[in-house]
Design an enzyme around this catalytic site. Structure first.
Site, mmCIF file in Angstrom:
data_model
loop_
_atom_site.group_PDB
_atom_site.id
_atom_site.type_symbol
_atom_site.label_atom_id
_atom_site.label_comp_id
_atom_site.label_asym_id
_atom_site.label_seq_id
_atom_site.Cartn_x
_atom_site.Cartn_y
_atom_site.Cartn_z
ATOM 1 N N LYS A 31 -4.433 2.378 -9.287
ATOM 2 C CA LYS A 31 -5.286 2.979 -8.425
ATOM 3 C C LYS A 31 -4.176 3.961 -7.799
ATOM 4 O O LYS A 31 -4.161 4.576 -6.484
ATOM 5 C CB LYS A 31 -5.462 2.151 -7.313
ATOM 6 C CG LYS A 31 -6.499 0.956 -7.738
ATOM 7 C CD LYS A 31 -8.060 1.450 -7.960
ATOM 8 C CE LYS A 31 -8.824 0.591 -8.405
ATOM 9 N NZ LYS A 31 -10.168 1.183 -8.842
ATOM 10 N N ARG A 32 -3.201 4.507 -8.561
ATOM 11 C CA ARG A 32 -2.142 5.547 -8.259
ATOM 12 C C ARG A 32 -1.425 5.123 -7.094
ATOM 13 O O ARG A 32 -0.997 5.900 -6.139
ATOM 14 C CB ARG A 32 -2.763 6.991 -8.209
ATOM 15 C CG ARG A 32 -3.707 7.279 -9.349
ATOM 16 C CD ARG A 32 -3.089 7.359 -10.616
ATOM 17 N NE ARG A 32 -3.858 7.941 -11.785
ATOM 18 C CZ ARG A 32 -4.588 7.311 -12.576
ATOM 19 N NH1 ARG A 32 -4.080 5.719 -12.796
ATOM 20 N NH2 ARG A 32 -5.243 7.869 -13.345
ATOM 21 N N ALA A 69 -0.871 7.933 -4.045
ATOM 22 C CA ALA A 69 -1.774 8.848 -3.731
ATOM 23 C C ALA A 69 -2.255 8.626 -2.242
ATOM 24 O O ALA A 69 -3.216 9.224 -1.703
ATOM 25 C CB ALA A 69 -2.835 8.740 -4.455
ATOM 26 N N LEU A 71 -3.224 7.036 1.551
ATOM 27 C CA LEU A 71 -4.226 5.988 2.058
ATOM 28 C C LEU A 71 -5.161 5.701 1.047
ATOM 29 O O LEU A 71 -5.743 6.626 0.244
ATOM 30 C CB LEU A 71 -4.871 6.712 3.222
ATOM 31 C CG LEU A 71 -6.009 5.811 3.786
ATOM 32 C CD1 LEU A 71 -5.688 4.485 4.685
ATOM 33 C CD2 LEU A 71 -7.067 6.720 4.846
ATOM 34 N N LEU A 73 -8.365 5.581 -0.131
ATOM 35 C CA LEU A 73 -9.536 6.236 0.374
ATOM 36 C C LEU A 73 -10.699 5.417 0.345
ATOM 37 O O LEU A 73 -11.879 5.410 0.981
ATOM 38 C CB LEU A 73 -9.729 7.467 -0.065
ATOM 39 C CG LEU A 73 -8.532 8.418 0.033
ATOM 40 C CD1 LEU A 73 -8.709 9.733 -0.957
ATOM 41 C CD2 LEU A 73 -8.482 8.949 1.459
ATOM 42 N N GLY A 118 -0.276 9.855 2.775
ATOM 43 C CA GLY A 118 0.386 8.665 3.183
ATOM 44 C C GLY A 118 1.526 8.228 2.260
ATOM 45 O O GLY A 118 2.514 7.572 2.633
ATOM 46 N N GLU A 121 4.157 10.152 3.745
ATOM 47 C CA GLU A 121 4.624 9.457 4.808
ATOM 48 C C GLU A 121 5.467 8.033 4.645
ATOM 49 O O GLU A 121 6.402 8.054 5.209
ATOM 50 C CB GLU A 121 3.248 9.030 5.683
ATOM 51 C CG GLU A 121 2.606 10.222 6.104
ATOM 52 C CD GLU A 121 1.479 9.388 6.946
ATOM 53 O OE1 GLU A 121 0.577 8.955 6.549
ATOM 54 O OE2 GLU A 121 1.183 10.114 8.201
ATOM 55 N N GLU A 141 -4.723 15.652 3.566
ATOM 56 C CA GLU A 141 -5.600 14.956 4.907
ATOM 57 C C GLU A 141 -6.571 15.866 5.310
ATOM 58 O O GLU A 141 -7.958 15.570 5.521
ATOM 59 C CB GLU A 141 -4.850 14.371 5.990
ATOM 60 C CG GLU A 141 -4.002 13.133 5.987
ATOM 61 C CD GLU A 141 -2.602 13.396 5.124
ATOM 62 O OE1 GLU A 141 -2.426 14.347 4.579
ATOM 63 O OE2 GLU A 141 -1.886 12.358 5.215
HETATM 64 C C1 1HE Z 1 -7.533 6.095 -5.326
HETATM 65 C C2 1HE Z 1 -6.827 7.033 -4.471
HETATM 66 C C3 1HE Z 1 -6.714 6.814 -3.312
HETATM 67 C C4 1HE Z 1 -6.571 7.460 -6.619
HETATM 68 N N1 1HE Z 1 -7.454 5.937 -2.632
HETATM 69 N N2 1HE Z 1 -8.243 5.217 -4.708
HETATM 70 N N3 1HE Z 1 -4.993 11.069 -0.733
HETATM 71 C C5 1HE Z 1 -5.593 11.867 -1.643
HETATM 72 O O1 1HE Z 1 -6.182 12.565 -1.182
HETATM 73 C C6 1HE Z 1 -5.183 11.888 -2.726
HETATM 74 C C7 1HE Z 1 -6.539 11.014 -3.814
HETATM 75 N N4 1HE Z 1 -6.109 11.041 -5.113
HETATM 76 C C8 1HE Z 1 -5.906 12.051 -6.145
HETATM 77 O O2 1HE Z 1 -5.985 13.256 -5.695
HETATM 78 C C9 1HE Z 1 -5.818 11.517 -7.697
HETATM 79 O O3 1HE Z 1 -6.217 10.513 -7.886
HETATM 80 C C10 1HE Z 1 -4.392 12.003 -7.957
HETATM 81 C C11 1HE Z 1 -3.865 13.513 -8.126
HETATM 82 C C12 1HE Z 1 -3.378 11.068 -7.097
HETATM 83 C C13 1HE Z 1 -4.046 11.165 -9.706
HETATM 84 O O4 1HE Z 1 -4.992 11.725 -10.222
HETATM 85 P P1 1HE Z 1 -5.487 11.077 -11.574
HETATM 86 O O5 1HE Z 1 -6.494 12.090 -12.235
HETATM 87 O O6 1HE Z 1 -4.321 10.787 -12.271
HETATM 88 O O7 1HE Z 1 -6.309 9.943 -11.292
HETATM 89 P P2 1HE Z 1 -7.928 9.524 -10.606
HETATM 90 O O8 1HE Z 1 -8.765 9.474 -11.762
HETATM 91 O O9 1HE Z 1 -8.107 10.351 -9.586
HETATM 92 O O10 1HE Z 1 -7.643 8.195 -10.073
HETATM 93 C C14 1HE Z 1 -7.525 6.953 -10.976
HETATM 94 C C15 1HE Z 1 -7.728 5.823 -10.138
HETATM 95 O O11 1HE Z 1 -7.179 5.752 -8.801
HETATM 96 C C16 1HE Z 1 -9.448 5.868 -9.477
HETATM 97 O O12 1HE Z 1 -9.819 4.635 -9.429
HETATM 98 P P3 1HE Z 1 -11.103 4.048 -10.485
HETATM 99 O O13 1HE Z 1 -11.182 2.678 -10.001
HETATM 100 O O14 1HE Z 1 -12.206 4.975 -10.480
HETATM 101 O O15 1HE Z 1 -10.084 3.993 -11.724
HETATM 102 C C17 1HE Z 1 -9.369 6.324 -8.181
HETATM 103 O O16 1HE Z 1 -10.296 6.095 -7.168
HETATM 104 C C18 1HE Z 1 -7.935 5.677 -7.510
HETATM 105 N N5 1HE Z 1 -7.231 6.514 -6.706
HETATM 106 N N6 1HE Z 1 -6.054 8.080 -5.376
HETATM 107 C C19 1HE Z 1 -8.211 4.937 -3.501
HETATM 108 N N7 1HE Z 1 -5.951 7.749 -2.386
HETATM 109 C C20 1HE Z 1 -2.566 6.613 7.534
HETATM 110 S S1 1HE Z 1 -3.478 8.243 7.189
HETATM 111 C C21 1HE Z 1 -3.069 8.724 5.693
HETATM 112 C C22 1HE Z 1 -3.998 9.964 5.204
HETATM 113 C C23 1HE Z 1 -3.848 10.101 3.634
HETATM 114 O O17 1HE Z 1 -3.076 9.524 3.088
HETATM 115 S S2 1HE Z 1 -4.838 11.293 2.989
HETATM 116 C C24 1HE Z 1 -4.437 11.429 1.595
HETATM 117 C C25 1HE Z 1 -5.332 10.629 0.396
#
Ligand code: 1HE
Length: 266
Positions: A31-32, A69, A71, A73, A118, A121, A141
């Site tokens: 889940k990264r 990655a 929060l 999401l 996050g 953070e 975000e």
């Molecule tokens: C996740 C998450 C996640 C991956 N929550 N499950 N953060 C973001 O907007 C970043 C979101 N993530 C990404 O953009 C990409 O996943 C990555 C660039 C980090 C990695 O890409 P990649 O191609 O290596 O992996 P993927 O195919 O996107 O993800 C692999 C799995 O990890 C997949 O799950 P699966 O069950 O389908 O295999 C994804 O759903 C899961 N995954 N990132 C949940 N973030 C206190 S407030 C803070 C607010 C924030 O942090 S906003 C920023 C959120």
């Protein structure tokens, strides 16, 4: 003193070596290393316990290609939280990250791949950040219709300034490489970030724990005070630290010429 063996951990691996250096490893690579509530609770537990367990330095690292990655999401989407519920979530994030920053145990973060939202953070709550060649930093975000909730408005703004933080959030700008060092997102950029972090950890572990406690709690607290109060607090802390037995021994070694001199080594 609470034993770290009592901790119930599923998403984080915790090991402590014979020198008191703890490895705290985010372990949801599938889940990264997205930060769900369970992971945040484990961080609270770990960083509440480490200062009382005689740990000298903690290395925060991650399994898999990405540091974090941010929060979780999917969890956030599925739980359909109310405003009040998400505020409580954020308060637990603050609890975890404040334990890290103010706990008095040096925390060195080894960064790779995505350090976003996050995840940034979390990294910002460490005392030293060591990035690798593939590390990139972002605050996506805005693109997700969200806002920071884990302290970025305080720590990331403090590291890079509010103008850069606002730019990252509005434009989706990512920082990496030397530019990330130059703007203050990390202090080291290394081919082998793990090795460098361990080297820093071993050096820091040579300092008396009370000195490291002051370095890794007092400076952060003093940033929150007026200059007048910070100067007063500094005198109080220095009164304790600079008269500790370990300081007396090291000063005696300096006075008799046996202590190492402070010079660059090539
Ligand atoms: C996740 C998450 C996640 C991956 N929550 N499950 N953060 C973001 O907007 C970043 C979101 N993530 C990404 O953009 C990409 O996943 C990555 C660039 C980090 C990695 O890409 P990649 O191609 O290596 O992996 P993927 O195919 O996107 O993800 C692999 C799995 O990890 C997949 O799950 P699966 O069950 O389908 O295999 C994804 O759903 C899961 N995954 N990132 C949940 N973030 C206190 S407030 C803070 C607010 C924030 O942090 S906003 C920023 C959120």
């Amino acid at each position: 003193m609470r034993d770290i063996g009592d901790l119930k951990l599923s998403n984080i691996l915790l090991e402590v070596d014979d020198d008191g250096i703890a490895s705290v490893t985010l372990n949801r690579p599938d889940k990264r290393n997205a930060l769900d509530l369970a992971t945040i609770e484990e961080l609270v537990d770990i960083f509440t316990t480490l200062p009382r367990a005689g740990v000298r330095v903690a290395i925060l690292r991650a399994n898999g290609p990405h540091f974090s990655a941010g929060l979780d999401l999917v969890e956030h989407h599925r739980q359909n939280r109310s405003a009040a519920e998400f505020m409580q979530v954020c308060l637990r994030w603050h609890e975890a990250f404040n334990k890290m920053e103010y706990g008095g145990v040096p925390v060195i973060a080894v960064l790779k791949g995505a350090v976003v939202g996050g995840g940034l953070e979390l990294a910002a709550a460490a005392h030293i950040r060591v990035a690798g060649p593939d590390t990139y930093f972002g605050l996506p975000e805005g693109q997700r219709g969200l806002f920071t909730g884990g302290g970025a408005t305080i720590r990331v703004a403090d590291l890079i300034g509010k103008a850069r933080m606002i730019d990252m959030m509005l434009s989706g700008r990512l920082y990496r490489g030397q530019e990330a060092v130059d703007v203050g997102l990390c202090q080291y950029l290394e081919e082998d970030a793990e090795a460098r972090a361990l080297q820093i950890a071993r050096a820091a572990a040579q300092n008396p724990p009370l000195s490291n406690f002051a370095i890794c709690s007092a400076i952060s607290h003093m940033q929150n005070m007026s200059a007048l109060d910070a100067a007063y607090a500094e005198a109080v802390v220095a009164g304790m630290v600079n008269t500790q037995d370990a300081a007396r021994e090291r000063l005696a070694a300096f006075a008799d010429g046996t202590a190492a001199r402070i010079k660059p080594v090539d």
